[in-house]
Design a protein around this motif. Sequence first.
Motif, PDB file in Angstrom:
ATOM      1  N   LEU A   5      14.321 -16.714 -13.914  1.00 41.96           N
ATOM      2  CA  LEU A   5      13.668 -15.946 -15.163  1.00 41.96           C
ATOM      3  C   LEU A   5      14.750 -15.256 -15.977  1.00 41.96           C
ATOM      4  O   LEU A   5      14.773 -14.159 -16.142  1.00 41.96           O
ATOM      5  CB  LEU A   5      12.462 -14.974 -14.493  1.00 41.96           C
ATOM      6  N   ARG A  31      15.053 -12.000 -18.689  1.00 45.13           N
ATOM      7  CA  ARG A  31      13.982 -10.786 -18.222  1.00 45.13           C
ATOM      8  C   ARG A  31      14.481  -9.929 -17.342  1.00 45.13           C
ATOM      9  O   ARG A  31      14.974  -9.980 -16.462  1.00 45.13           O
ATOM     10  CB  ARG A  31      12.648 -11.556 -17.764  1.00 45.13           C
ATOM     11  N   TYR A  84       8.602 -22.148 -14.775  1.00 47.99           N
ATOM     12  CA  TYR A  84       9.938 -21.707 -14.784  1.00 47.99           C
ATOM     13  C   TYR A  84      10.539 -21.946 -13.570  1.00 47.99           C
ATOM     14  O   TYR A  84      11.696 -22.410 -13.644  1.00 47.99           O
ATOM     15  CB  TYR A  84       9.859 -20.034 -15.013  1.00 47.99           C
TER      16      TYR A  84
END
Length: 101
Positions: free
Chosen positions: A52, A55, A94
């Motif tokens: 990810l 983030r 993802y």
Amino acid sequence: MNIPATWSRDIWRRAAAPTIPAVYVADGHMVSEATEHHADLMGSDRWVVDYLPGRHLTRVQAKAALQIAIAPDKPEVERWSAALGLTSAEALGYLAMSVGV
């Protein structure tokens, strides 16, 4: 111990399923022996999970992300994804995109 009065198919499946491997934190890295995915502490309780990128997550969110990587087929994925502000389909997408990267 909380024993259900009625055992549904879902309760039986969860009872028969093996436990989810643990997530460990050591020296600013969050890892599990069940996955190659990891999270790194950036400081001030901000974590970055490898699948990810971009983030900044809290420790709780980073752990949820690793739990998704460890057990993507568990019913808990919906709850873990919600902790990340994602749907389970988004989180699993993802994760799938990171395979082979």
